[in-house]
Design an enzyme around this catalytic site. Sequence first.
Site, PDB file in Angstrom:
ATOM      1  N   HIS A 187     -44.063  -0.165 -27.252  1.00  0.00           N
ATOM      2  CA  HIS A 187     -45.444   0.083 -26.855  1.00  0.00           C
ATOM      3  C   HIS A 187     -46.348  -0.126 -28.049  1.00  0.00           C
ATOM      4  O   HIS A 187     -45.956   0.185 -29.176  1.00  0.00           O
ATOM      5  CB  HIS A 187     -45.600   1.526 -26.334  1.00  0.00           C
ATOM      6  CG  HIS A 187     -46.834   1.705 -25.516  1.00  0.00           C
ATOM      7  ND1 HIS A 187     -48.049   1.994 -26.093  1.00  0.00           N
ATOM      8  CD2 HIS A 187     -47.047   1.605 -24.186  1.00  0.00           C
ATOM      9  CE1 HIS A 187     -48.947   2.076 -25.134  1.00  0.00           C
ATOM     10  NE2 HIS A 187     -48.381   1.838 -23.967  1.00  0.00           N
TER      11      HIS A 187
ATOM     12  N   ASP B  29     -42.513   2.146 -17.822  1.00  0.00           N
ATOM     13  CA  ASP B  29     -42.024   1.140 -16.876  1.00  0.00           C
ATOM     14  C   ASP B  29     -40.512   1.080 -16.793  1.00  0.00           C
ATOM     15  O   ASP B  29     -39.958   0.464 -15.897  1.00  0.00           O
ATOM     16  CB  ASP B  29     -42.566  -0.236 -17.267  1.00  0.00           C
ATOM     17  CG  ASP B  29     -44.057  -0.287 -17.073  1.00  0.00           C
ATOM     18  OD1 ASP B  29     -44.523   0.293 -16.091  1.00  0.00           O
ATOM     19  OD2 ASP B  29     -44.751  -0.879 -17.907  1.00  0.00           O
TER      20      ASP B  29
END
Length: 430
Positions: free
Chosen positions: A306, A364
């Site tokens: 991320h 996700d």
Amino acid sequence: MSDKSAKLSLNGGEHEFSVREGTIGPSVVDISSLYKETGAFTYDPGFTSTASCDSKITFIDGDEGTLLHRGYPIEQLAEHGDFLEVCYLLLYGELPTKTQKSDFDYRVTRHTMVHEQMNRFFTGFRRDAHPMAVMCGTVGALSAFYHDSTDISDPHQRMVASMRMIAKMPTIAAMAYKYHIGQPFIYPQNDLDYASNFLRMCFAVPCEDYKVNPVLARAMDRIFILHADHEQNASTSTVRLAGSSGANPFACIAAGIACLWGPAHGGANEAALNMLAEIGSVDRIPEFIARAKDKNDPFRLMGFGHRVYKNYDPRAKIMQKTTHEVLGELGIKDDPLLEVAMELEKIALHDEYFVEKKLYPNIDFYSGITLRALGFPTTMFTVLFAVARTVGWIAQWKEMIEDPSQRIGRPRQLYTGEAKRDYVAINTRG
Ligand code: CMC
């Protein structure tokens, strides 16, 4: 405002810039006068060191793995709140009282239907179109149906447009799904809560009764909460940039949906599940880990890493718990993809490459397994993300429009093309 400043020596001159402090988080050097003072721009592709706006909505501490909406930790909101409560919080800045909550729920619920003529709009798409393609088109088309809420200078119209988008997005998403699988559209049923209504619009058929499973509805609601807002990410910045020109909110949200679609952003949930399916079994994990680490192979572990979190994504932890709840409720004991996911996570969390680069599972990674268990095909995963993120986009868009210092967003560049040169007639070009 702090009394700190930053000094810059450039082209023989000394320049001083004020340093601003937020409530929490890193300080920012205010370089808005840099060009005027020095004639130079800053250079920051991907905006890794740039704060693009003031915001009071969401805060992320990437090193700690903290996510706050209006100061409230995501764990508490996901545990105790519901999605519409979080919508209210993001839009208005405070948790609603009981009366404010029921009034808000009522207002959203009364906007769930879409203009009947929109049905015909869907039939213009091929049945095999990706539902995100359908979302980009149909959400963009909302401004053609709701002219009375496109004047962004009118606070009432801004609020009506916001309600309409939060309310209609599940209806449009369910219609995209139904169209895709060749089933009739199911109208919203307003005595159901937001998540239950959405599940019913997706999975009911006119010839049978449909009973919403409350455990699955709660899981759907929690998935919406976890995706509701995430500070100045790519799609939110897209919405802000589109809105900075004065474009109507429906058009801005359609721009956000287009940006969300990419596999580095919202498309990662679909890509992560496809990757787990491709890996297929635990014994093939080392092969894929090796590929992810190979500089000459473009393959990445989807659902890992991320831009902001350099620690476990707090949303991923809640998502993992929700995955187990959903699989438990549905009696799915040995899901091979879950088995691959858990083993992959375990190996990656101990692998030097991932540890050193601080690559942790993001939201996700587990959301795909949950959504698949709920009955959604992979092509719908990013659509569900868009449904949930709509409120974040709107809250951020409203905050920008209501900021008196707001100006059109207009980045500059480092030009590396040809310098000025003269046109050469075609018959004399070599
Ligand atoms: N697998 C393998 N290596 C990775 C991965 C990964 N998933 N993510 C980053 N790296 C490596 C990358 O190769 C780079 O290595 P090096 O420094 O040797 O060149 C280093 O880690 C830093 O990566 P980056 O691409 O410079 O980092 P970024 O901040 O630009 O990208 C990201 C962040 C999320 C796009 C990236 O981690 C990624 O592509 N992850 C997979 C896609 C994904 O899961 N996206 C969902 C994000 S969460 C949901 C959302 O908010 O949209």
